[in-house]
Design a protein around this motif. Structure first.
Motif, mmCIF file in Angstrom:
data_model
loop_
_atom_site.group_PDB
_atom_site.id
_atom_site.type_symbol
_atom_site.label_atom_id
_atom_site.label_comp_id
_atom_site.label_asym_id
_atom_site.label_seq_id
_atom_site.Cartn_x
_atom_site.Cartn_y
_atom_site.Cartn_z
ATOM 1 N N ASP B 58 0.821 -1.214 0.000
ATOM 2 C CA ASP B 58 0.000 0.000 0.000
ATOM 3 C C ASP B 58 0.857 1.268 0.000
ATOM 4 O O ASP B 58 0.420 2.310 -0.493
ATOM 5 N N VAL B 59 2.041 1.185 0.566
ATOM 6 C CA VAL B 59 2.913 2.372 0.556
ATOM 7 C C VAL B 59 3.293 2.726 -0.882
ATOM 8 O O VAL B 59 3.276 3.897 -1.283
ATOM 9 N N HIS B 61 1.518 1.915 -3.547
ATOM 10 C CA HIS B 61 0.272 2.406 -4.153
ATOM 11 C C HIS B 61 0.031 3.879 -3.829
ATOM 12 O O HIS B 61 -0.287 4.701 -4.707
ATOM 13 N N ASP B 62 0.189 4.221 -2.558
ATOM 14 C CA ASP B 62 -0.113 5.586 -2.123
ATOM 15 C C ASP B 62 0.887 6.589 -2.701
ATOM 16 O O ASP B 62 0.520 7.729 -3.026
#
Lengths: 139, 139, 139
Positions: B58-59, B61-62
């Protein structure tokens, strides 16, 4: 082999400028190295060094337009404003883009890609000449 | 000891990709060094290299969502637009994130922190394979 | 000559902090070198290292205000949010500002410009102590 020297860059107007050949010409020792690293450090906090495109000058124009748009000078929370609207944004740009670079050296030259050049980012309206410390190490 | 070689990274889709183990596996000489430095330089101006989290995807992705939000392709002042909306933002991302890294080497491996990994940022929609010049120096 | 060691930086509050003299004092070997390079690598992904002004503390204040304004914590597309609103912005700041630096060494000290200092950017609210790997090479 170590070699270190300071290149004095002439004053340039605000914006991005290609300095690759100036750096290479200043360092004849580069030609003797088969493998190594060249470190470049601007001795200033309101200009920057970055690797980017060496061909179309529109890339340099667009980068300058973008950073002026996104890092403006008149933000209400700025306190460091005595030296003018170009001062604090210059410090921010210097940290976002960086003031030092390390480049691979190979067979007597810089091992940059076909489209890579060294950009000086001059972020002050009247930045004056800029000192660039060059440190070469290799064999 | 100096060692230099070019790692050809396979084409990846736009976004951030962990390449730490690919780099380590490519450099068996790393295991022989007690202390040193590994320099990595992408030979391109529309992709980037950065150190960031190696665990939660997710890091990545963000980070990709953030840079696309803040460095969009359709800004009215852009002139370098012939190659598409992903081109000029890719150049900007390359300079903001950087295209070269130097990493500490210790006891036969990278001295990265527990959560640190090497990220390739692919900023073009169809960037193709990317060449990464690796220069190792140490003893 | 190679020398490598890890400096444990004490916990600091969120913001930018000058750590130049702490780094120099930790490395007495620096004084023996005529020419070389010092590499600094934070072993974390939510703090940063950058070179910027060593004098007016307002520059550090304004940089912190700017990055909090432009890299906020509550963006709707963020997924990596379990550890709080300061977490994902800290990762982004780490990659935009960088977590490693290489500095020129000259005549027994850092060859930084008059106004240049090493900044630690602490981007978490409670980041705790931070480990900084220092690698010195020169002659």
């Amino acid at each position: 082999m170590w070699k270190q020297d300071t290149l004095e860059l002439r004053p340039r107007k605000r914006g991005f400028h290609l300095i690759t050949s100036e750096v290479i010409d200043f360092l004849p020792e580069l030609r003797k190295l088969k493998v190594g690293l060249l470190h470049l450090q601007l001795l200033h906090t309101s200009a920057s060094l970055t690797l980017n495109e060496n061909a179309d000058p529109d890339v340099r124009h667009d980068m300058e337009a973008f950073i002026n748009d996104r890092i403006p000078g008149n933000l209400p929370y700025f306190r460091h404003t005595l030296e003018g609207d170009d001062d604090m944004p210059a410090h921010i740009k210097a940290s976002f883009l960086g003031t030092e670079l390390t480049l691979a050296v190979r067979n007597g030259g810089l091992a940059t890609g076909t489209w890579q050049g060294i950009w000086l980012g001059e972020h002050r309206d009247h930045g004056g000449s800029r000192r660039l410390m060059l440190t070469l190490n290799g064999e």
